[in-house]
Write an enzyme that holds these catalytic residues in place. Structure first.
Site, PDB file in Angstrom:
ATOM      1  N   PRO A   1      35.658  58.771  80.367  1.00  0.00           N
ATOM      2  CA  PRO A   1      35.254  57.396  80.060  1.00  0.00           C
ATOM      3  C   PRO A   1      33.941  57.326  79.281  1.00  0.00           C
ATOM      4  O   PRO A   1      33.618  56.307  78.687  1.00  0.00           O
ATOM      5  CB  PRO A   1      35.098  56.746  81.445  1.00  0.00           C
TER       6      PRO A   1
ATOM      7  N   GLU B   1      35.399  64.194  89.813  1.00  0.00           N
ATOM      8  CA  GLU B   1      34.449  63.278  89.168  1.00  0.00           C
ATOM      9  C   GLU B   1      34.035  63.800  87.797  1.00  0.00           C
ATOM     10  O   GLU B   1      33.120  63.257  87.181  1.00  0.00           O
ATOM     11  CB  GLU B   1      33.212  63.116  90.053  1.00  0.00           C
TER      12      GLU B   1
ATOM     13  N   ARG C   1      52.337  62.578  65.970  1.00  0.00           N
ATOM     14  CA  ARG C   1      53.128  61.700  65.117  1.00  0.00           C
ATOM     15  C   ARG C   1      52.677  61.757  63.664  1.00  0.00           C
ATOM     16  O   ARG C   1      53.418  61.385  62.762  1.00  0.00           O
ATOM     17  CB  ARG C   1      53.047  60.266  65.631  1.00  0.00           C
TER      18      ARG C   1
ATOM     19  N   ASP D   1      53.338  52.319  60.686  1.00  0.00           N
ATOM     20  CA  ASP D   1      52.987  51.993  62.065  1.00  0.00           C
ATOM     21  C   ASP D   1      51.837  51.003  62.126  1.00  0.00           C
ATOM     22  O   ASP D   1      51.052  50.900  61.219  1.00  0.00           O
ATOM     23  CB  ASP D   1      52.535  53.282  62.769  1.00  0.00           C
TER      24      ASP D   1
HETATM   25  N1  LIG Z   1      39.184  56.614  79.648  1.00  0.00           N
HETATM   26  C1  LIG Z   1      39.512  57.899  79.562  1.00  0.00           C
HETATM   27  O1  LIG Z   1      39.789  58.463  78.493  1.00  0.00           O
HETATM   28  C2  LIG Z   1      39.539  58.689  80.830  1.00  0.00           C
HETATM   29  C3  LIG Z   1      39.404  60.071  80.825  1.00  0.00           C
HETATM   30  C4  LIG Z   1      39.431  60.782  82.024  1.00  0.00           C
HETATM   31  C5  LIG Z   1      39.600  60.074  83.202  1.00  0.00           C
HETATM   32  N2  LIG Z   1      39.610  60.675  84.418  1.00  0.00           N
HETATM   33  C6  LIG Z   1      39.139  62.045  84.603  1.00  0.00           C
HETATM   34  C7  LIG Z   1      37.635  62.018  84.516  1.00  0.00           C
HETATM   35  C8  LIG Z   1      36.924  61.139  85.328  1.00  0.00           C
HETATM   36  C9  LIG Z   1      35.522  61.121  85.240  1.00  0.00           C
HETATM   37  C10 LIG Z   1      34.864  61.959  84.327  1.00  0.00           C
HETATM   38  C11 LIG Z   1      35.607  62.815  83.525  1.00  0.00           C
HETATM   39  C12 LIG Z   1      37.000  62.842  83.611  1.00  0.00           C
HETATM   40  N3  LIG Z   1      39.740  58.738  83.197  1.00  0.00           N
HETATM   41  C13 LIG Z   1      39.709  58.045  82.026  1.00  0.00           C
END
Ligand SMILES: NC(=O)c1ccc(NCc2ccccc2)nc1
Length: 250
Positions: free
Chosen positions: A93, A120, A158, A173
């Site tokens: 994230p 985490e 793709r 697309d």
């Molecule tokens: N929004 C995304 O791209 C995304 C990527 C991974 C994920 N979860 C695994 C994770 C959690 C916390 C820290 C690193 C990786 N959730 C959402």
């Protein structure tokens, strides 16, 4: 295109490799997909792959030594298979928001190693020393990086020549040339009294192409005006959009 995946759950990627467009591309060897599981590098009795966070707090992080061993093995294989140094991608994230332009850049960036985090996440020093680019598929937290990795791989695959049956469809697309897609119609001609727009039944391909561009411009204006801000329109496109706006003026 060569893609290495570092994941504790490689079987999840069967969803990508066992069917559909990407499955066929892997079968036709237009894409090489290989997997490295950090658990295979665990040396302790419990084969642990997670570790406790310094400073306490809830949750665990991916264990550094097994994760790094998997990343190094994938990186080594990438160079052996392609002669190129791979770009190592981490999905989180905290990454750069993935959009079609980002997908296009990744699809032409040579071999990729995609690291799917669990728990985490991973130690920041591993991000600094072993990850080249951190990407996010959106502002939400998932239980792992595997689904984001599959989203990225599917979107990039793709764009590889020969992967899509009909190459043009990748071009037409949504988000290609930065516009939303036009409406699409197929049989039957009438559904609950709703008809197919006449122009699409006319056989006039110039008018159809014009209508589709006008609809793409209009829908982008209506639903995602932000996409038009960074995108100059030529005279024809400006004319079509103005027509659309007049027709839809409330
Ligand atoms: N929004 C995304 O791209 C995304 C990527 C991974 C994920 N979860 C695994 C994770 C959690 C916390 C820290 C690193 C990786 N959730 C959402």
């Amino acid at each position: 295109m060569w893609i290495g995946v570092v994941s504790l759950f490689p079987d999840m990627f069967d969803a990508l490799t066992q069917q559909g467009v990407v499955g066929r591309a892997v079968e036709k060897q237009r894409i090489a997909l290989e997997f490295w599981n950090p658990r295979d590098y665990a040396t302790d009795r419990h084969r642990s792959v997670d570790d406790r966070p310094y400073g306490g707090g809830p949750g665990m992080l991916m264990k550094v030594d097994t994760l790094r061993a998997a990343i190094f093995a994938a990186r080594e294989r990438a160079q052996q298979a392609t002669g190129l140094v791979p770009t190592v991608i981490y999905l989180s994230p905290q990454g750069r928001k993935l959009d079609q332009q980002g997908v296009q850049a990744l699809a032409s960036a040579g071999p990729l190693v995609v690291v799917a985090g669990r728990y985490e996440g991973i130690d920041e020093r591993v991000v600094e020393s072993d990850i080249d680019e951190e990407w996010s598929i959106g502002d939400y937290v998932l239980s792992g990086g595997e689904l984001p990795a599959m989203v990225l791989i599917d979107a990039a695959a793709r764009l590889i020549p020969g992967v899509l049956g009909h190459q043009d469809s990748a071009v037409e697309d949504s988000f290609n040339d930065g516009l939303l897609d036009c409406p699409h119609y197929t049989r039957p001609e009438i559904i609950d009294g709703r008809q197919v727009p006449d122009v699409l039944l006319s056989g006039n391909h110039a008018a159809i192409k014009r209508w589709r561009l006008k609809q793409s411009l209009g829908r982008t204006w209506q639903r995602r005006p932000d996409l038009l801000e960074g995108r100059p329109l030529d005279a024809e496109q400006r004319k079509l959009l103005n027509e659309f706006i007049e027709e839809h003026a409330l």
